[in-house]
Design a protein around this motif. Structure first.
Motif, PDB file in Angstrom:
ATOM      1  N   ARG A 199      55.685  64.281 110.611  1.00  0.00           N
ATOM      2  CA  ARG A 199      56.806  65.141 110.999  1.00  0.00           C
ATOM      3  C   ARG A 199      57.675  64.478 112.069  1.00  0.00           C
ATOM      4  NH1 ARG A 199      52.452  69.193 111.757  1.00  0.00           N
ATOM      5  NH2 ARG A 199      52.001  70.113 109.716  1.00  0.00           N
ATOM      6  N   SER A 200      57.183  63.405 112.656  1.00  0.00           N
ATOM      7  CA  SER A 200      57.950  62.671 113.661  1.00  0.00           C
ATOM      8  C   SER A 200      58.952  61.758 112.969  1.00  0.00           C
ATOM      9  CB  SER A 200      57.017  61.838 114.541  1.00  0.00           C
ATOM     10  OG  SER A 200      56.120  62.647 115.247  1.00  0.00           O
ATOM     11  N   PRO A 201      60.039  61.424 113.648  1.00  0.00           N
ATOM     12  CA  PRO A 201      61.024  60.508 113.051  1.00  0.00           C
ATOM     13  C   PRO A 201      60.394  59.175 112.680  1.00  0.00           C
ATOM     14  CG  PRO A 201      61.918  61.562 115.014  1.00  0.00           C
ATOM     15  CD  PRO A 201      60.458  61.911 114.973  1.00  0.00           C
ATOM     16  N   ARG A 202      60.922  58.558 111.633  1.00  0.00           N
ATOM     17  CA  ARG A 202      60.425  57.261 111.181  1.00  0.00           C
ATOM     18  C   ARG A 202      60.591  56.213 112.286  1.00  0.00           C
ATOM     19  NH1 ARG A 202      60.555  56.000 105.631  1.00  0.00           N
ATOM     20  NH2 ARG A 202      61.660  54.061 106.087  1.00  0.00           N
ATOM     21  N   GLY A 203      59.698  55.248 112.286  1.00  0.00           N
ATOM     22  CA  GLY A 203      59.804  54.161 113.240  1.00  0.00           C
ATOM     23  C   GLY A 203      58.864  54.333 114.421  1.00  0.00           C
ATOM     24  N   GLU A 204      59.309  53.893 115.585  1.00  0.00           N
ATOM     25  CA  GLU A 204      58.460  53.936 116.775  1.00  0.00           C
ATOM     26  C   GLU A 204      57.943  55.334 117.104  1.00  0.00           C
ATOM     27  OE1 GLU A 204      58.823  53.225 121.537  1.00  0.00           O
ATOM     28  OE2 GLU A 204      59.855  51.755 120.273  1.00  0.00           O
ATOM     29  N   PRO A 205      58.781  56.391 117.001  1.00  0.00           N
ATOM     30  CA  PRO A 205      58.244  57.727 117.299  1.00  0.00           C
ATOM     31  C   PRO A 205      57.046  58.095 116.432  1.00  0.00           C
ATOM     32  CG  PRO A 205      60.634  57.780 117.259  1.00  0.00           C
ATOM     33  CD  PRO A 205      60.237  56.431 116.745  1.00  0.00           C
ATOM     34  N   ARG A 206      57.067  57.690 115.179  1.00  0.00           N
ATOM     35  CA  ARG A 206      55.941  58.012 114.290  1.00  0.00           C
ATOM     36  C   ARG A 206      54.713  57.191 114.645  1.00  0.00           C
ATOM     37  NH1 ARG A 206      57.346  58.424 108.092  1.00  0.00           N
ATOM     38  NH2 ARG A 206      58.625  60.065 109.016  1.00  0.00           N
ATOM     39  N   ALA A 244      53.173  51.964 109.041  1.00  0.00           N
ATOM     40  CA  ALA A 244      54.020  52.569 110.076  1.00  0.00           C
ATOM     41  C   ALA A 244      54.764  51.486 110.855  1.00  0.00           C
ATOM     42  CB  ALA A 244      53.170  53.412 111.020  1.00  0.00           C
ATOM     43  N   ALA A 245      54.098  50.355 111.099  1.00  0.00           N
ATOM     44  CA  ALA A 245      54.747  49.240 111.799  1.00  0.00           C
ATOM     45  C   ALA A 245      55.866  48.651 110.944  1.00  0.00           C
ATOM     46  CB  ALA A 245      53.718  48.166 112.143  1.00  0.00           C
ATOM     47  N   ARG A 246      55.623  48.527 109.645  1.00  0.00           N
ATOM     48  CA  ARG A 246      56.663  47.986 108.753  1.00  0.00           C
ATOM     49  C   ARG A 246      57.892  48.900 108.741  1.00  0.00           C
ATOM     50  NH1 ARG A 246      51.960  46.983 105.570  1.00  0.00           N
ATOM     51  NH2 ARG A 246      51.494  44.743 105.498  1.00  0.00           N
ATOM     52  N   ILE A 247      57.655  50.197 108.745  1.00  0.00           N
ATOM     53  CA  ILE A 247      58.768  51.147 108.776  1.00  0.00           C
ATOM     54  C   ILE A 247      59.538  50.996 110.084  1.00  0.00           C
ATOM     55  CG2 ILE A 247      59.374  53.598 108.865  1.00  0.00           C
ATOM     56  CD1 ILE A 247      57.029  54.105 106.946  1.00  0.00           C
ATOM     57  N   ALA A 248      58.802  50.815 111.194  1.00  0.00           N
ATOM     58  CA  ALA A 248      59.460  50.623 112.491  1.00  0.00           C
ATOM     59  C   ALA A 248      60.294  49.345 112.490  1.00  0.00           C
ATOM     60  CB  ALA A 248      58.418  50.594 113.606  1.00  0.00           C
ATOM     61  N   MET A 249      59.829  48.328 111.780  1.00  0.00           N
ATOM     62  CA  MET A 249      60.604  47.095 111.647  1.00  0.00           C
ATOM     63  C   MET A 249      61.867  47.356 110.829  1.00  0.00           C
ATOM     64  SD  MET A 249      57.351  44.590 110.859  1.00  0.00           S
ATOM     65  CE  MET A 249      58.312  43.123 110.467  1.00  0.00           C
ATOM     66  N   ALA A 250      61.724  48.096 109.745  1.00  0.00           N
ATOM     67  CA  ALA A 250      62.872  48.399 108.879  1.00  0.00           C
ATOM     68  C   ALA A 250      63.906  49.250 109.607  1.00  0.00           C
ATOM     69  CB  ALA A 250      62.394  49.123 107.616  1.00  0.00           C
ATOM     70  N   GLU A 251      63.434  50.103 110.534  1.00  0.00           N
ATOM     71  CA  GLU A 251      64.342  50.958 111.300  1.00  0.00           C
ATOM     72  C   GLU A 251      64.992  50.218 112.462  1.00  0.00           C
ATOM     73  OE1 GLU A 251      65.185  54.224 110.761  1.00  0.00           O
ATOM     74  OE2 GLU A 251      64.106  54.070 108.860  1.00  0.00           O
ATOM     75  N   GLY A 252      64.570  48.968 112.685  1.00  0.00           N
ATOM     76  CA  GLY A 252      65.142  48.195 113.789  1.00  0.00           C
ATOM     77  C   GLY A 252      64.496  48.470 115.126  1.00  0.00           C
ATOM     78  N   HIS A 253      63.398  49.222 115.118  1.00  0.00           N
ATOM     79  CA  HIS A 253      62.710  49.529 116.373  1.00  0.00           C
ATOM     80  C   HIS A 253      61.776  48.397 116.792  1.00  0.00           C
ATOM     81  CE1 HIS A 253      63.149  54.092 115.292  1.00  0.00           C
ATOM     82  NE2 HIS A 253      64.300  53.506 115.593  1.00  0.00           N
ATOM     83  N   PHE A 254      61.123  47.768 115.815  1.00  0.00           N
ATOM     84  CA  PHE A 254      60.240  46.641 116.079  1.00  0.00           C
ATOM     85  C   PHE A 254      60.926  45.357 115.614  1.00  0.00           C
ATOM     86  CE2 PHE A 254      55.890  49.031 115.893  1.00  0.00           C
ATOM     87  CZ  PHE A 254      56.228  49.706 117.061  1.00  0.00           C
ATOM     88  N   ARG A 255      60.560  44.247 116.249  1.00  0.00           N
ATOM     89  CA  ARG A 255      61.217  42.980 115.940  1.00  0.00           C
ATOM     90  C   ARG A 255      60.890  42.525 114.515  1.00  0.00           C
ATOM     91  NH1 ARG A 255      56.681  41.343 119.066  1.00  0.00           N
ATOM     92  NH2 ARG A 255      55.533  39.630 118.044  1.00  0.00           N
ATOM     93  N   ALA A 256      61.809  41.777 113.945  1.00  0.00           N
ATOM     94  CA  ALA A 256      61.709  41.389 112.537  1.00  0.00           C
ATOM     95  C   ALA A 256      60.561  40.432 112.254  1.00  0.00           C
ATOM     96  CB  ALA A 256      63.029  40.764 112.086  1.00  0.00           C
ATOM     97  N   ASP A 257      60.136  39.678 113.267  1.00  0.00           N
ATOM     98  CA  ASP A 257      59.058  38.706 113.040  1.00  0.00           C
ATOM     99  C   ASP A 257      57.682  39.260 113.400  1.00  0.00           C
ATOM    100  OD1 ASP A 257      59.402  38.798 115.773  1.00  0.00           O
ATOM    101  OD2 ASP A 257      59.236  36.623 116.072  1.00  0.00           O
TER     102      ASP A 257
END
Length: 202
Positions: free
Chosen positions: A75-82, A134-147
């Motif tokens: 229920r939390s927003p995609r990316g780092e919040p999730r 969840a980490a991959r989604i955070a990367m796709a959302e631009g919250h986590f670094r691409a590498d």
């Protein structure tokens, strides 16, 4: 759900509660009969063997874990919040009476073989996969670094929680929860995209 299914589910809930205290190996048909007030023959009718009961308890633990940890986090927003929600929910799960069932069961079954261990391995691998996803989604959302290596990220979150559980349950460190959160926070900060490094918590 039929009455028989309802009865079986009620038995499993009680069996899971017992297993968090006595462990998988300590959970017997006889002990469960005493705890539920049912006959051994009645329990055998539902599970057939101690081995089948052990597997069913692992599956019940996975069901409850999904309800208390995974579903609310979605229920939390995609990316780092999730990612944060997953960790906080897991931390709360680990503070239940008896601690995290999966940590205790993993230590108990790590050098054994059989269906119960196999079921436990599947559940743990699924959870690690969920963390990596969840980490991959955070990367796709631009919250986590691409590498970022999402599998390594999942490994480190997993290790942080297991270490925290040891300090909470075994060493009884009163600051264990704070230390666990601090370790997780450092991991989040180093995982963020450059522009996000100094951003506040979501």
């Amino acid at each position: 759900m039929s009455k028989g299914d309802e009865t079986r589910q009620a038995i499993l809930v009680r069996a899971f509660e017992l297993a968090t205290v006595v462990g998988i190996s300590g959970l017997s048909i006889g002990r469960l009969a005493e705890a539920t007030g049912l006959s051994k023959s009645g329990l055998f009718a539902h599970f057939g063997s101690k081995e089948a009961l052990e597997v069913a308890v692992v599956e019940e633990a996975a069901r409850q874990f999904a309800q208390e940890v995974l579903v609310p986090a979605l229920r939390s927003p995609r990316g780092e919040p999730r990612v944060r929600a997953l960790f906080e929910n897991w931390l709360k799960w680990g503070q239940r009476p008896g601690g995290c069932f999966f940590v205790g069961a993993s230590a108990e079954l790590d050098d054994k073989t059989g269906p119960a261990r196999d079921a436990l391995v599947r559940v743990n691998k699924d959870w690690v996969d969920d963390l990596a996803k969840a980490a991959r989604i955070a990367m796709a959302e631009g919250h986590f670094r691409a590498d970022l290596d999402p599998d390594q990220f999942a490994f480190e979150v997993y290790g942080t929680m297991f270490g925290g559980h040891t300090f909470m349950r075994f060493l009884r460190d009163p600051k264990a929860v704070d230390k666990t959160r601090a370790s997780f926070e450092r991991l989040i900060v180093t995982s963020r995209a450059q522009a996000k490094r100094g951003s506040p918590k979501s």
